[in-house]
Design an enzyme around this catalytic site. Sequence first.
Site, short mmCIF file in Angstrom:
data_model
loop_
_atom_site.label_atom_id
_atom_site.label_comp_id
_atom_site.label_asym_id
_atom_site.label_seq_id
_atom_site.Cartn_x
_atom_site.Cartn_y
_atom_site.Cartn_z
N SER A 108 0.83 -1.21 0.00
CA SER A 108 0.00 0.00 0.00
C SER A 108 0.86 1.26 0.00
O SER A 108 1.90 1.32 0.64
CB SER A 108 -0.90 0.00 1.24
OG SER A 108 -1.48 1.28 1.41
N TYR A 131 -1.68 5.92 -4.73
CA TYR A 131 -2.70 6.97 -4.79
C TYR A 131 -2.00 8.16 -5.39
O TYR A 131 -0.80 8.36 -5.15
CB TYR A 131 -3.19 7.35 -3.40
CG TYR A 131 -4.06 6.32 -2.72
CD1 TYR A 131 -5.23 5.86 -3.31
CD2 TYR A 131 -3.72 5.83 -1.46
CE1 TYR A 131 -6.03 4.93 -2.67
CE2 TYR A 131 -4.53 4.90 -0.81
CZ TYR A 131 -5.67 4.45 -1.42
OH TYR A 131 -6.47 3.54 -0.79
N THR A 157 -4.77 2.96 -7.69
CA THR A 157 -6.13 2.83 -7.14
C THR A 157 -6.94 4.06 -7.51
O THR A 157 -6.53 5.19 -7.23
CB THR A 157 -6.06 2.65 -5.61
OG1 THR A 157 -5.33 1.46 -5.35
CG2 THR A 157 -7.45 2.54 -5.00
N LYS A 229 -6.74 -0.27 -10.33
CA LYS A 229 -7.52 -1.00 -9.31
C LYS A 229 -8.77 -0.20 -8.96
O LYS A 229 -8.65 0.98 -8.58
CB LYS A 229 -6.67 -1.19 -8.06
CG LYS A 229 -7.40 -1.80 -6.87
CD LYS A 229 -6.43 -2.13 -5.76
CE LYS A 229 -7.09 -2.75 -4.56
NZ LYS A 229 -7.68 -1.78 -3.65
N HIS A 253 -12.85 -1.84 -3.31
CA HIS A 253 -12.06 -1.43 -2.14
C HIS A 253 -12.55 -2.15 -0.88
O HIS A 253 -12.56 -1.61 0.22
CB HIS A 253 -12.16 0.09 -1.96
CG HIS A 253 -10.91 0.75 -1.42
ND1 HIS A 253 -10.15 1.60 -2.15
CD2 HIS A 253 -10.32 0.71 -0.20
CE1 HIS A 253 -9.13 2.05 -1.42
NE2 HIS A 253 -9.21 1.51 -0.23
C1 FNR Z 1 -7.79 -1.62 2.06
N1 FNR Z 1 -7.73 -1.47 0.69
C2 FNR Z 1 -6.79 -0.61 0.15
N2 FNR Z 1 -6.69 -0.49 -1.20
C3 FNR Z 1 -5.75 0.30 -1.74
O1 FNR Z 1 -5.67 0.38 -2.96
N3 FNR Z 1 -4.87 0.99 -0.93
C4 FNR Z 1 -4.92 0.93 0.41
O2 FNR Z 1 -4.13 1.55 1.11
C5 FNR Z 1 -5.93 0.12 0.98
N4 FNR Z 1 -6.04 0.03 2.34
C6 FNR Z 1 -6.94 -0.85 2.90
C7 FNR Z 1 -6.97 -1.00 4.27
C8 FNR Z 1 -7.82 -1.94 4.84
C9 FNR Z 1 -7.83 -2.10 6.31
C10 FNR Z 1 -8.66 -2.73 4.01
C11 FNR Z 1 -9.56 -3.78 4.59
C12 FNR Z 1 -8.63 -2.56 2.65
C13 FNR Z 1 -8.58 -2.29 -0.19
C14 FNR Z 1 -7.90 -3.62 -0.51
O3 FNR Z 1 -6.83 -3.44 -1.39
C15 FNR Z 1 -8.85 -4.62 -1.19
O4 FNR Z 1 -9.46 -4.00 -2.28
C16 FNR Z 1 -9.92 -5.17 -0.25
O5 FNR Z 1 -9.42 -5.35 1.05
C17 FNR Z 1 -10.45 -6.49 -0.78
O6 FNR Z 1 -11.48 -6.96 0.01
P1 FNR Z 1 -11.30 -8.03 1.20
O7 FNR Z 1 -10.36 -9.11 0.71
O8 FNR Z 1 -10.79 -7.29 2.37
O9 FNR Z 1 -12.70 -8.53 1.36
#
Ligand code: FNR
Length: 362
Positions: A108, A131, A157, A229, A253
């Site tokens: 991330s 980002y 993203t 994404k 997300h």
């Molecule tokens: C995320 N996700 C996310 N996506 C991204 O592009 N950058 C980020 O910093 C984050 N941070 C983040 C923190 C937390 C706590 C969660 C739960 C999710 C989204 C992540 O990449 C992904 O799309 C989802 O988590 C997929 O769903 P599941 O597997 O959690 O159900």
Amino acid sequence: MAEEPVNIKEFQELARKSLPKMYFDFFNGGAEDQHTLRENVEAFRRITMRPRILVDVSRIDMSTTILGYHTSSPIMIAPTAMHKLAHPEGEIATARAAAACNTIMALSYSSTCTVEEVASSCNAVRFFQLYVYKRRDITAVLVQRAEANGFKAIMLTVDTPRLGRREADIKNRMTAPRLKNFEGLLSVEVASDKGSNLEAFAAATLDPSLCWKDIEWLRSITSLPILIKGVLTPEDAIKAVEAGIAGIVVSNHGGRQLDYSPATITVLEQVVHAVGGKIPVLFDGGVRRGTDVFKALALGAQAVMVGRPIIYGLAAKGEHGVRRVIEMLKDELELTMALSGCPTVKDITRSHVSTEHDRLNC
Ligand code: FNR
């Protein structure tokens, strides 16, 4: 509960017990009514299996290729923020587990370890999630540092022009920790009268004007392949192909951004159809079982990314926990393939699953 969890749900409960409520809620929660968060998981339950019999499944090979990289299975680590809130070793522990399991980790942008620390701690294939900040100069520095440190792709993203409204964080007065990647580059002091400062931090930093033409700018500052994404519609998938993107991730997300977005597994097939095999389609959202991985592959995903389960493993047992989560999903996938009559990933086809839509139309 047994000390060693036997499924992701048990890891979730162990994480709940291991973490302060504020952090558990941050990792576990979703936006507003959390409808999309729940649906991501529930929609998988409505897809049934169509196993084939009398196929030689004495050997199961889960290995595959993702963007040209050979991996032990089609399961990757999704980019999730701030792993040090789950475990003191943070993203370094996660990256080591990825290397041990021969899988790809997407780091991330909001990591609590630097790209340099993660790169030097393991030899996993790593993608860098991005980002785009209002301060493009800072974004460019981060992209260049990722490239210099051997990250293999940029995963941009695009579903976060603003932060989704996550009510648990507001109630818990959740605040962002130090993001070490930005030290010396950016200092944002954001106070907020809204409880959590996450929304104010995002508003101060993220560039809401980002649009398709900015892909050209991104391409001008990196030679790495760019993935997008956050694609949920065939229309945007076609635009991504036209923009020369190397691959897309069907993602909402994890239900943390726009509530009432569709469950990702319900739109995967139409996106895959629109892309027409021109670029790889990755998938995330709600994967909690090996059968979920199988279903996403049957509907056309090249690989799936897993978000929260990785955090549950990390919070419960550090690097070992992340390894266990990945191994658990791999074991379940292997069994699913055997019981479905699919000795290799390529053998998994659309006819191995039945969706609600299929059942309504017959
Ligand atoms: C995320 N996700 C996310 N996506 C991204 O592009 N950058 C980020 O910093 C984050 N941070 C983040 C923190 C937390 C706590 C969660 C739960 C999710 C989204 C992540 O990449 C992904 O799309 C989802 O988590 C997929 O769903 P599941 O597997 O959690 O159900």
